[in-house]
Design a protein around this motif. Structure first.
Motif, short mmCIF file in Angstrom:
data_model
loop_
_atom_site.label_atom_id
_atom_site.label_comp_id
_atom_site.label_asym_id
_atom_site.label_seq_id
_atom_site.Cartn_x
_atom_site.Cartn_y
_atom_site.Cartn_z
N PRO A 104 0.80 -1.23 0.00
CA PRO A 104 0.00 0.00 0.00
C PRO A 104 0.83 1.28 0.00
N LYS A 105 0.31 2.28 -0.66
CA LYS A 105 0.84 3.65 -0.69
C LYS A 105 2.12 3.80 -1.51
N THR A 106 2.27 2.90 -2.48
CA THR A 106 3.48 2.96 -3.30
C THR A 106 3.20 3.46 -4.72
N GLY A 107 1.97 3.89 -4.99
CA GLY A 107 1.65 4.38 -6.33
C GLY A 107 0.68 3.49 -7.08
N THR A 108 -0.08 2.67 -6.34
CA THR A 108 -1.05 1.75 -6.94
C THR A 108 -2.04 2.49 -7.84
N THR A 109 -2.64 3.55 -7.28
CA THR A 109 -3.68 4.29 -7.99
C THR A 109 -3.13 4.90 -9.28
N TRP A 110 -1.90 5.34 -9.19
CA TRP A 110 -1.23 5.93 -10.36
C TRP A 110 -1.06 4.88 -11.47
N ALA A 207 6.75 -0.52 -6.70
CA ALA A 207 7.40 -0.34 -5.40
C ALA A 207 7.83 1.12 -5.25
N ARG A 208 8.11 1.51 -4.04
CA ARG A 208 8.45 2.92 -3.79
C ARG A 208 9.43 2.99 -2.63
N ASN A 209 10.18 4.07 -2.55
CA ASN A 209 11.04 4.31 -1.39
C ASN A 209 10.22 4.02 -0.12
N VAL A 215 5.42 7.23 5.19
CA VAL A 215 4.81 8.53 5.47
C VAL A 215 3.41 8.60 4.85
N SER A 216 3.31 8.11 3.62
CA SER A 216 2.02 8.15 2.92
C SER A 216 0.98 7.32 3.69
N MET A 217 1.38 6.14 4.18
CA MET A 217 0.44 5.31 4.92
C MET A 217 0.09 5.95 6.28
N THR A 276 9.33 1.03 -10.34
CA THR A 276 9.33 1.84 -9.12
C THR A 276 8.61 3.17 -9.37
N TYR A 277 8.03 3.67 -8.31
CA TYR A 277 7.37 4.98 -8.30
C TYR A 277 8.36 6.02 -8.81
N GLU A 278 9.61 5.88 -8.34
CA GLU A 278 10.60 6.91 -8.65
C GLU A 278 10.98 6.91 -10.13
N LEU A 310 -2.54 12.43 -18.85
CA LEU A 310 -3.76 12.15 -18.09
C LEU A 310 -3.50 11.36 -16.80
N SER A 311 -2.26 10.90 -16.65
CA SER A 311 -1.94 10.20 -15.39
C SER A 311 -1.00 11.03 -14.53
N SER A 312 -0.80 12.30 -14.90
CA SER A 312 0.05 13.15 -14.07
C SER A 312 -0.66 13.41 -12.74
N SER A 349 -6.74 11.21 0.04
CA SER A 349 -5.40 10.88 0.53
C SER A 349 -4.70 9.99 -0.48
N HIS A 350 -5.42 9.52 -1.48
CA HIS A 350 -4.75 8.76 -2.53
C HIS A 350 -3.98 9.69 -3.45
N LEU A 351 -4.22 10.97 -3.33
CA LEU A 351 -3.49 11.98 -4.10
C LEU A 351 -3.09 13.08 -3.14
N ARG A 352 -2.20 12.78 -2.23
CA ARG A 352 -1.89 13.69 -1.13
C ARG A 352 -0.83 14.70 -1.54
N GLN A 353 0.37 14.22 -1.85
CA GLN A 353 1.47 15.12 -2.15
C GLN A 353 2.17 14.71 -3.44
N GLY A 354 2.27 13.40 -3.65
CA GLY A 354 2.79 12.88 -4.91
C GLY A 354 4.26 13.18 -5.17
N GLY A 355 5.06 13.21 -4.11
CA GLY A 355 6.48 13.52 -4.31
C GLY A 355 7.38 12.32 -4.08
P1 A3P Z 1 1.64 10.57 -1.08
O1 A3P Z 1 0.80 10.21 0.09
O2 A3P Z 1 3.11 10.55 -0.77
O3 A3P Z 1 1.24 11.83 -1.76
P2 A3P Z 1 -1.54 4.26 -3.44
O4 A3P Z 1 -2.33 4.57 -4.66
O5 A3P Z 1 -0.73 3.00 -3.55
O6 A3P Z 1 -2.39 4.32 -2.22
O7 A3P Z 1 -0.43 5.38 -3.30
C1 A3P Z 1 -0.77 6.69 -2.97
C2 A3P Z 1 0.43 7.57 -3.18
O8 A3P Z 1 0.70 7.71 -4.59
C3 A3P Z 1 0.18 8.96 -2.62
O9 A3P Z 1 1.46 9.41 -2.19
C4 A3P Z 1 -0.29 9.69 -3.89
O10 A3P Z 1 -0.20 11.08 -3.79
C5 A3P Z 1 0.65 9.11 -4.92
N1 A3P Z 1 0.14 9.29 -6.29
C6 A3P Z 1 -1.07 8.97 -6.76
N2 A3P Z 1 -1.18 9.32 -8.06
C7 A3P Z 1 0.00 9.89 -8.41
C8 A3P Z 1 0.52 10.47 -9.61
N3 A3P Z 1 -0.21 10.55 -10.71
N4 A3P Z 1 1.76 10.94 -9.60
C9 A3P Z 1 2.52 10.87 -8.49
N5 A3P Z 1 2.09 10.34 -7.31
C10 A3P Z 1 0.85 9.85 -7.28
#
Ligand code: A3P
Length: 401
Positions: A104-110, A207-209, A215-217, A276-278, A310-312, A349-355
């Motif tokens: 979880p929280k590694t960029g799944t939604t992205w 995967a993500r750092n 922090v995201s979780m 990787t997310y990065e 469209l996925s930014s 929170s699925h789009l919190r900071q994205g860094g």
């Molecule tokens: P942050 O909480 O660090 O912002 P998941 O989808 O696995 O729950 O992951 C959520 C994390 O992916 C959140 O990280 C979210 O902001 C980030 N994220 C979602 N869509 C993104 C995108 N298009 N570009 C960069 N980060 C994205």
């Protein structure tokens, strides 16, 4: 004061981009003792949600979290172990199915967004809902998260027959560790991989750092102060990390999850692509092309660029603002309460900071070193279990872990 200055200047230069917040200077994971009740053993345990109570305590304050243990891993949603076992035994995949798997929280939604856009044409009108979850009425193209949708302890939102009737290509999401992944069940990872190959399912694992993921979780899941959790203030980040590095959080230990999926992705002609997310962040077009190639999709540069656009983060956050979903209000309130820098209007929170590398704002240098040490030692154990040297992942900013 001198100690503080030393701690700040001794920040690990290889893994520490700019942005350290000095108010976090005293965070120290070592002051927290973590407990699991009942004690977790390595045998596969199947208990209903909430049966396991984990906590971090410094002798004065105690911060609790609770999970059910299903197939030996802490389940992120209320789950009925019997339903889960039935799902595991009966689900059928097709060779047109695609799964996005992750801790979880590694960029799944992205990655879900990227896959949906690649499959259905990067057409703005398609507008995969901001969090991409399947919904018969609102989002029939969305991802199906089978485990909670079918094995929920409260109510299932989908039956296996409904899943079977969905038109191709079906897109799935899963946070399961490899050995609990649907369709893989085998006595060894090789046997599970052979089973996965037979299903024809293609998997993208992201995967993500781990510090950014932690922090995201934290901003999505660490319990809120209040009567319900019986805590007076939000859980501090060092207490959270003490639980996180032990695997006493949603979906268990980060390291086991990533190391195992990574090992499977290295097999010859593996159905699993590891990204990787990065790398997606650094060169989105290259990452999207890699995913398209793995799925056997021939796409022009123009198509790829449209998917990138469209996925930014900004495009997806704009979608989230237009279509808030149940749970977003709670998450936004929480992130705001905990200074999670979420745009309250985007409310997701699925789009919190994205860094990438933004964990540095929330860790002390000491906490960072402690987290690294815990990561390295659990990675060494995980690698030994898998029979190879520990893999090293490049998480950007010169951070290789
Ligand atoms: P942050 O909480 O660090 O912002 P998941 O989808 O696995 O729950 O992951 C959520 C994390 O992916 C959140 O990280 C979210 O902001 C980030 N994220 C979602 N869509 C993104 C995108 N298009 N570009 C960069 N980060 C994205």
């Amino acid at each position: 004061m001198l100690l503080l200055a030393w701690l700040i200047t001794s920040v690990d230069a290889t893994c520490n981009p700019e942005g350290f917040d000095p108010k976090n200077a005293n965070l120290d994971m070592a002051r927290w003792r973590v407990h699991a009740n009942p004690p977790v053993d390595t045998a596969r345990t199947n208990r209903a949600f909430g049966a396991y109570k984990f906590s971090a305590s410094d002798g004065r304050e105690t911060f609790p979290v609770a999970f059910g243990m299903v197939e030996g891993w802490p389940w992120p949603h209320r789950c009925d172990p019997a339903k889960y076992r039935r799902l595991h035994a009966t689900v059928k995949f097709r060779n047109t199915d695609v799964a996005v798997a992750s801790y979880p929280k590694t960029g799944t939604t992205w990655v879900e967004q990227i896959v949906l856009l690649l499959l259905h044409g990067a057409d703005a009108k398609l507008d995969p809902a901001s969090r991409n979850t399947y919904n018969a009425r609102r989002n029939p193209l969305g991802c199906v998260w089978l485990e909670p949708m079918v094995a929920s302890a409260r109510r299932a939102r989908m039956s296996l027959n409904q899943f079977a009737d969905l038109p191709a290509p079906r897109v799935l999401k899963s946070h399961a560790p490899f050995d609990a992944f649907l369709g893989t069940r085998g006595s060894t990872d090789n046997a599970s991989l052979a089973n996965l190959r037979q299903t024809g399912l293609k998997v993208i694992y992201v995967a993500r750092n781990p510090k950014d993921a932690a922090v995201s979780m934290y901003f999505q899941r660490a319990p809120l102060p209040g009567k319900r959790n019986n805590i007076k203030r939000r859980m501090p980040m060092d207490a959270w990390c003490a639980l996180y590095t032990k695997g006493y959080v949603s979906c268990g230990a980060f390291v086991d999850h990533v190391a195992r999926w990574h090992a499977v992705s290295k097999a010859v002609e593996s159905p699993v692509l590891f990204v990787t997310y990065e790398e997606l962040k650094q060169n989105p077009a290259k990452g999207v092309r890699k995913i398209a190639d793995h799925l056997g999709l021939e796409r022009s540069d123009e198509d790829i660029n449209a998917v990138v656009k469209l996925s930014s983060f900004d495009a997806m956050a704009a979608q989230a603002r237009k279509a808030p979903r149940p749970g977003d209000a709670r998450n936004a309130k929480y992130a705001t309460l905990t200074n999670g820098a979420v745009d309250a209007k985007s409310a997701s929170s699925h789009l919190r900071q994205g860094g990438a590398g933004t964990w540095v704002q929330h860790f002390s240098p000491l906490l960072s070193k402690q987290f690294d040490a815990a990561y390295q030692s659990t990675m060494a154990v995980a690698a030994a279990r898998l029979g190879g040297p520990p893999p090293a992942f490049d998480f950007g900013h010169g951070c290789v872990m």
